[in-house]
Design a protein around this motif. Structure first.
Motif, PDB file in Angstrom:
ATOM      1  N   GLY A 277     -28.953  19.210 -41.003  1.00 37.22           N
ATOM      2  CA  GLY A 277     -29.394  20.479 -40.441  1.00 37.22           C
ATOM      3  C   GLY A 277     -28.920  21.687 -41.225  1.00 37.22           C
ATOM      4  O   GLY A 277     -29.630  22.682 -41.311  1.00 37.22           O
TER       5      GLY A 277
ATOM      6  N   GLU B 229     -34.285  30.553 -32.470  1.00 37.40           N
ATOM      7  CA  GLU B 229     -34.583  29.268 -33.086  1.00 37.40           C
ATOM      8  C   GLU B 229     -36.059  28.921 -32.932  1.00 37.40           C
ATOM      9  O   GLU B 229     -36.646  28.239 -33.763  1.00 37.40           O
ATOM     10  CB  GLU B 229     -33.750  28.165 -32.432  1.00 37.40           C
TER      11      GLU B 229
ATOM     12  N   VAL C 240     -24.900  26.595 -30.790  1.00 37.95           N
ATOM     13  CA  VAL C 240     -24.027  25.459 -30.502  1.00 37.95           C
ATOM     14  C   VAL C 240     -22.780  25.930 -29.758  1.00 37.95           C
ATOM     15  O   VAL C 240     -22.323  25.281 -28.816  1.00 37.95           O
ATOM     16  CB  VAL C 240     -23.675  24.722 -31.806  1.00 37.95           C
TER      17      VAL C 240
ATOM     18  N   MET D  75     -32.748  30.724 -38.821  1.00 37.00           N
ATOM     19  CA  MET D  75     -32.409  29.556 -38.016  1.00 37.00           C
ATOM     20  C   MET D  75     -31.019  29.043 -38.323  1.00 37.00           C
ATOM     21  O   MET D  75     -30.302  28.608 -37.423  1.00 37.00           O
ATOM     22  CB  MET D  75     -33.456  28.467 -38.216  1.00 37.00           C
TER      23      MET D  75
ATOM     24  N   GLN E  42     -31.569  30.578 -28.719  1.00 36.31           N
ATOM     25  CA  GLN E  42     -32.647  29.595 -28.708  1.00 36.31           C
ATOM     26  C   GLN E  42     -33.996  30.287 -28.917  1.00 36.31           C
ATOM     27  O   GLN E  42     -34.885  29.747 -29.568  1.00 36.31           O
ATOM     28  CB  GLN E  42     -32.609  28.830 -27.376  1.00 36.31           C
TER      29      GLN E  42
ATOM     30  N   LEU F 259     -26.344  17.121 -37.528  1.00 37.85           N
ATOM     31  CA  LEU F 259     -26.237  18.565 -37.295  1.00 37.85           C
ATOM     32  C   LEU F 259     -25.747  19.278 -38.543  1.00 37.85           C
ATOM     33  O   LEU F 259     -26.296  20.307 -38.954  1.00 37.85           O
ATOM     34  CB  LEU F 259     -25.286  18.820 -36.127  1.00 37.85           C
TER      35      LEU F 259
ATOM     36  N   LEU G  21     -29.451  19.104 -29.744  1.00 39.07           N
ATOM     37  CA  LEU G  21     -29.299  20.259 -30.636  1.00 39.07           C
ATOM     38  C   LEU G  21     -29.374  19.830 -32.096  1.00 39.07           C
ATOM     39  O   LEU G  21     -29.998  20.505 -32.925  1.00 39.07           O
ATOM     40  CB  LEU G  21     -27.967  20.953 -30.370  1.00 39.07           C
TER      41      LEU G  21
ATOM     42  N   SER H 179     -32.444  20.778 -34.817  1.00 35.90           N
ATOM     43  CA  SER H 179     -32.131  21.691 -35.913  1.00 35.90           C
ATOM     44  C   SER H 179     -32.729  21.206 -37.231  1.00 35.90           C
ATOM     45  O   SER H 179     -32.897  22.004 -38.150  1.00 35.90           O
ATOM     46  CB  SER H 179     -30.620  21.833 -36.060  1.00 35.90           C
TER      47      SER H 179
ATOM     48  N   GLU I 245     -28.008  29.151 -35.429  1.00 39.37           N
ATOM     49  CA  GLU I 245     -27.521  27.856 -34.969  1.00 39.37           C
ATOM     50  C   GLU I 245     -26.067  27.950 -34.523  1.00 39.37           C
ATOM     51  O   GLU I 245     -25.639  27.238 -33.616  1.00 39.37           O
ATOM     52  CB  GLU I 245     -27.637  26.852 -36.116  1.00 39.37           C
TER      53      GLU I 245
END
Lengths: 410, 169
Positions: B68, A233, A176, A168, A230, B64, A135, A139, A172
């Motif tokens: 990210g 995403e 997660v 996005m 997803q 992340l 993940l 990302s 996220e």
């Protein structure tokens, strides 16, 4: 077991006893990397063909028919065409960032394939942090999109990139959170969390082997949130506002052509393929399929499931229209995030009440509560509004019928 | 020296060079967007350094959260800023700024040189998430919760500041 690709390659490499250990380690790693690249490229050709053909069927067309038998050679022709096209860089573009952007978009997605399990031992590396790694790495792909939109020096590209990033970053959070339930359950495996890391992707499939059921049975809320988040995403329809053709020409890759555009395309489809593999790993049992994995190579089971879910993606694309950006963000924060949190709380309660236990009663309780919560959420979101009375207007003819003649009767 | 140690050393050197070069790029780049991209590079390289220290969980969180999310928000802020392409022009404060920066650098270098760094033998990678979770949610649970409350307050404050005032309720 000889059906298992990883064991086969491993035993072949172990025959090379004259080489030192680290050379054999390098060779096995290289074979894995080449295998993944092959899968990605061949998968790209196949998924591209399959998507266009399937969309055509949904729209009652024949689709690709010209090049080769039923157009099967069309993807290869397209790839050649795209490679031979002139590489155009806009005059006032930021040239370095412009040329690095496709790489920055593709590489993270390729990296995430390292932890996707294709069988009990067919995996590039079973990391302790497997699912979190996948993940996290995937990302960062958004930075490539950002670089493309900014460096193109084009308003449409910039707006497209900003929409993508807003979407996005927002999605996220539920993405997660939706996996937390799966990780909590994997923590119940014997040996977890010390010998077996609950984050390892292999452990997640082993959990489903122990449960004798795919995880979506006990995690339907997680599945729903994960699937939608997803999908967002991936920027596929109905979440593809970043390349809404009627508003933005082509979004962040408006200025891209030739090979650089092809890399963006590859990144998009590779991400879709990776999503399908991860979805089958997390919620649909990975290489397990009712004992079939003992007779068929587990790699084929995983790829078959991934192919099925890719078809579902195409189906969704052919069915649903595009959403508006405020609908999109509202849906994320007001529906998906609360649902994901509810999933975490329900699963966490079950794990807290029956710790270190994968017995029947807690799992049945979890499944019942989760499915009830799922239907309650769907009912609240969709059907709970006061029903409006439908007033039926009798159809009125605008043109008077041609006498008594009926169609097809002359 | 074993092969694994050699590979670890090579990885450390490469990651350290990338991290330091990226940090230099953040300072030197005139275009503020380029600075932000260099910062992403630094974040990723630091995540790699965590992996060489067997801190895999922290590394994943670093990628992340920092590469990210934080970096993306930074880029977003730059794009929304007027005239951001021009970057930082030279100002009158170059001299004083240099002086302060040199002072800070001296202090940091002195601390790094004078500290006795405890070195532990390399341990094989084992799941670190359990121990981090135990530390966060047992021993340090109060600071952890306070931090989340502070973040929530910041979030609410940002929304209050960003909202346009309307007469319509």
């Amino acid at each position: 077991m000889w059906l298992e690709l990883g064991n086969l390659i491993g035993s072949l490499i172990n025959q090379l006893t004259f080489l030192p250990d680290w050379v054999r380690f390098l060779i096995s790693g290289l074979i894995g990397i080449v295998g993944i690249l092959l899968l990605v490229v061949v998968g790209q050709l196949i998924t591209l063909y399959w998507e266009r053909k399937l969309i055509a069927q949904f729209q009652v067309r024949t689709g690709l028919m010209r090049v080769g038998w039923h157009g099967t050679l069309q993807p290869i022709a397209d790839a050649l065409k795209v490679l031979l096209k002139e590489d155009i860089v806009p005059n006032r573009a930021d040239k370095v960032v412009f040329s690095l952007a496709p790489v920055a978009a593709l590489v993270p997605i390729l990296l995430s394939f390292a932890v996707y399990p294709f069988g009990p031992s067919t995996i590039l590396r079973d990391l302790n942090i497997g699912i979190l790694y996948a993940l996290a790495i995937a990302s960062t792909s958004v930075i490539g999109v950002f670089m493309a939109g900014w460096s193109s020096n084009n308003k449409f590209a910039l707006i497209g990139a900003m929409r993508t990033v807003a979407q996005m970053v927002g999605y996220e959070v539920p993405l997660v959170l939706s996996v937390v339930g799966v990780i909590l359950l994997t923590g119940l495996l014997p040996g977890a969390p010390v010998q077996v890391s609950p984050l390892s992707t292999i452990a997640i499939v082993n959990l489903q082997a122990q449960l004798h059921a795919p995880l979506f049975v006990v995690q339907p809320l997680g599945l729903l949130v994960y699937f939608i988040a997803q999908l967002a995403e991936l920027n596929r329809t109905p979440f593809d506002i970043m390349e809404a053709e009627n508003e933005l020409t082509a979004g962040y890759h408006t200025e891209y052509s030739g090979f650089r555009f092809a890399i963006f395309y590859l990144a998009e489809y590779t991400a879709a393929l990776g999503f399908c593999i991860l979805l089958s790993t997390l919620f649909f049992g990975g290489w397990l399929l009712f004992g079939l994995e003992n007779f068929v190579p587990p790699v084929l089971v995983v790829l078959g499931k991934a192919f099925f879910f890719f078809s579902v993606l195409v189906w969704i694309r052919a069915t649903l229209p595009r959403l508006r950006i405020d609908q999109l963000m509202g849906f994320c924060w007001k529906f998906l995030v609360p649902l994901a949190l509810a999933n975490v709380i329900i699963t966490g309660l079950v794990v807290a009440i029956w710790p270190n236990d994968l017995a029947v009663i807690p799992m049945v309780a979890l499944a019942v509560v989760e499915w009830a919560a799922l239907f309650a959420a769907l009912w609240l979101a969709g059907g709970a509004r006061p029903r409006q009375k439908v007033v039926r207007v009798p159809p009125r003819r605008l043109v008077s019928p041609l006498g008594d003649m009926r169609p097809g009767e002359i | 020296m074993e092969v694994g140690d050699v590979a670890l050393t090579i990885a450390f050197v490469v990651l350290a060079v990338v991290a330091v070069a990226g940090a230099g790029g953040v300072l030197v780049a005139r275009n503020i967007f380029h600075s932000a991209l260099f910062l992403v590079l630094v974040f990723v390289a630091v995540a790699g350094l965590y992996i060489t220290l067997s801190a895999d969980f922290i590394a994943a969180i670093q990628v992340l959260v920092y590469a990210g999310a934080v970096a993306v928000l930074l880029l977003f802020a730059i794009m929304l800023t007027h005239d951001s392409v021009q970057g930082n022009p030279w100002g009158r404060f170059a001299g004083p700024a240099f002086f302060v920066a040199a002072l800070v650098a001296t202090v940091v270098i002195l601390v790094v040189v004078q500290t006795v760094w405890p070195a532990v033998p390399a341990v094989p990678s084992e799941p670190t998430s359990t121990r981090i979770a135990n530390a966060l949610f047992n021993h340090w649970v109060l600071p952890f919760e306070v931090a989340s409350v502070v973040l929530l307050a910041a979030l609410v404050g940002a929304i209050v500041l960003a909202r346009e005032e309307t007469d319509v309720p």
